[in-house]
Design a protein around this motif. Structure first.
Motif, PDB file in Angstrom:
ATOM      1  N   THR A  59      56.674  -2.065  -5.149  1.00  0.00           N
ATOM      2  CA  THR A  59      55.503  -1.473  -4.487  1.00  0.00           C
ATOM      3  C   THR A  59      55.430  -1.913  -3.036  1.00  0.00           C
ATOM      4  N   LYS A  63      55.906   0.201   0.652  1.00  0.00           N
ATOM      5  CA  LYS A  63      54.965   0.155   1.780  1.00  0.00           C
ATOM      6  C   LYS A  63      55.661  -0.287   3.070  1.00  0.00           C
ATOM      7  N   ASN A  83      54.141   0.862   6.579  1.00  0.00           N
ATOM      8  CA  ASN A  83      53.423   2.140   6.504  1.00  0.00           C
ATOM      9  C   ASN A  83      51.956   1.892   6.842  1.00  0.00           C
ATOM     10  N   ASP A  86      49.091   3.502   4.978  1.00  0.00           N
ATOM     11  CA  ASP A  86      48.784   3.020   3.637  1.00  0.00           C
ATOM     12  C   ASP A  86      47.476   2.227   3.680  1.00  0.00           C
ATOM     13  N   ASP A  88      46.214   0.001   1.713  1.00  0.00           N
ATOM     14  CA  ASP A  88      46.356  -1.435   1.464  1.00  0.00           C
ATOM     15  C   ASP A  88      46.801  -2.166   2.721  1.00  0.00           C
ATOM     16  N   THR A 172      45.100  13.481   2.466  1.00  0.00           N
ATOM     17  CA  THR A 172      45.936  12.304   2.235  1.00  0.00           C
ATOM     18  C   THR A 172      45.660  11.186   3.234  1.00  0.00           C
ATOM     19  N   SER A 175      42.869   7.365   2.964  1.00  0.00           N
ATOM     20  CA  SER A 175      43.035   5.909   2.897  1.00  0.00           C
ATOM     21  C   SER A 175      42.914   5.286   4.280  1.00  0.00           C
TER      22      SER A 175
END
Length: 242
Positions: A59, A63, A83, A86, A88, A172, A175
């Motif tokens: 994971t 990223k 990224n 992303d 997170d 998209t 986030s």
């Protein structure tokens, strides 16, 4: 990540490892080029199986934070590989501490996307979409808001507007918006004063009014104003914290 209008993510063992290691990389505990501890050491550190650990590492690799090399180990990658869209990764940045340049970069991306999404919503949103956005905007004026609940209401509005654009690519970037507004809360005072609550509500109502009039340019300008004012306040709060 702070609570959002969506279903909270379950804190599984996999998620625990991803969050702890991801935060450690972004926060600088592990520097660019460092080799992470081996599977045995990390599995013991997090009290998870090696299977869970390897899935978590996949994971983090997806990223862009790390890369595994045979006979070398798992290396921390430069920030250019991360990224930043992303949620997170952005959240870990805010937790680690951000500077004015980072806040400006986030606002610049929002300015490139959200005003155009507002224009699309003015063209495409249904009457039901517009009614819902207006309810969300008016709800921001609730005098009982704390800084946290105001930020959550703000987030819900922006995500709903992205949906109303009827462009799946716009949705998209939710986030990114979520992480940016999380930063608003983290850099804000714990209490939201009445003047700020009123200002936020009026500014968002203005966006919906332009969408209801099917005024694409007006919707874009109103959204741009919201983002620019928010950026100025974030930077002012950051400076106030020294």
């Amino acid at each position: 990540m702070w609570p959002s209008p969506h279903q909270p993510r379950k804190r599984t063992s996999h998620r625990l490892v991803v969050e702890e290691l991801g935060q450690a990389v972004v926060g600088g505990e592990f520097s660019v080029g460092d080799i992470l501890p081996g599977d045995v050491e990390l599995a013991a550190r997090f009290n998870v199986s090696r299977t869970v650990l390897r899935e978590a590492m996949k994971t983090l690799a997806a990223k862009g934070l790390i890369v595994a090399r045979a006979r070398i180990g798992t290396r921390v990658m430069p920030q250019a590989n991360w990224n930043l869209f992303d949620g997170d990764v952005l959240s870990w940045h805010f937790r680690a501490g951000v500077d004015e340049a980072f806040l400006r970069h986030v606002s610049e991306v929002r300015l490139a996307l959200e005003p155009y999404a507002a224009g699309l919503a003015a063209r495409r949103a249904t009457d039901a979409d517009i009614s819902q956005m207006m309810r969300l905007a008016v709800a921001m004026g609730d005098a009982g808001h704390s800084a946290q609940t105001l930020a959550r209401a703000d987030l819900e509005f922006h995500l709903r507007l992205l949906e109303a654009s009827l462009n799946p690519f716009m949705q998209t970037v939710g986030s990114l918006i979520e992480a940016a507004l999380m930063g608003v809360f983290q850099l804000s005072n714990t209490a939201a004063d009445c003047a700020e609550i009123d200002r936020v509500a009026v500014a968002h109502i203005r966006i919906v009014e332009q969408i209801r009039l099917r005024n694409e340019e007006g919707a874009r300008v109103a959204m741009e104003q919201v983002i620019r004012v928010g950026q100025q306040q974030l930077i002012a709060n950051l400076r106030a914290r020294g």
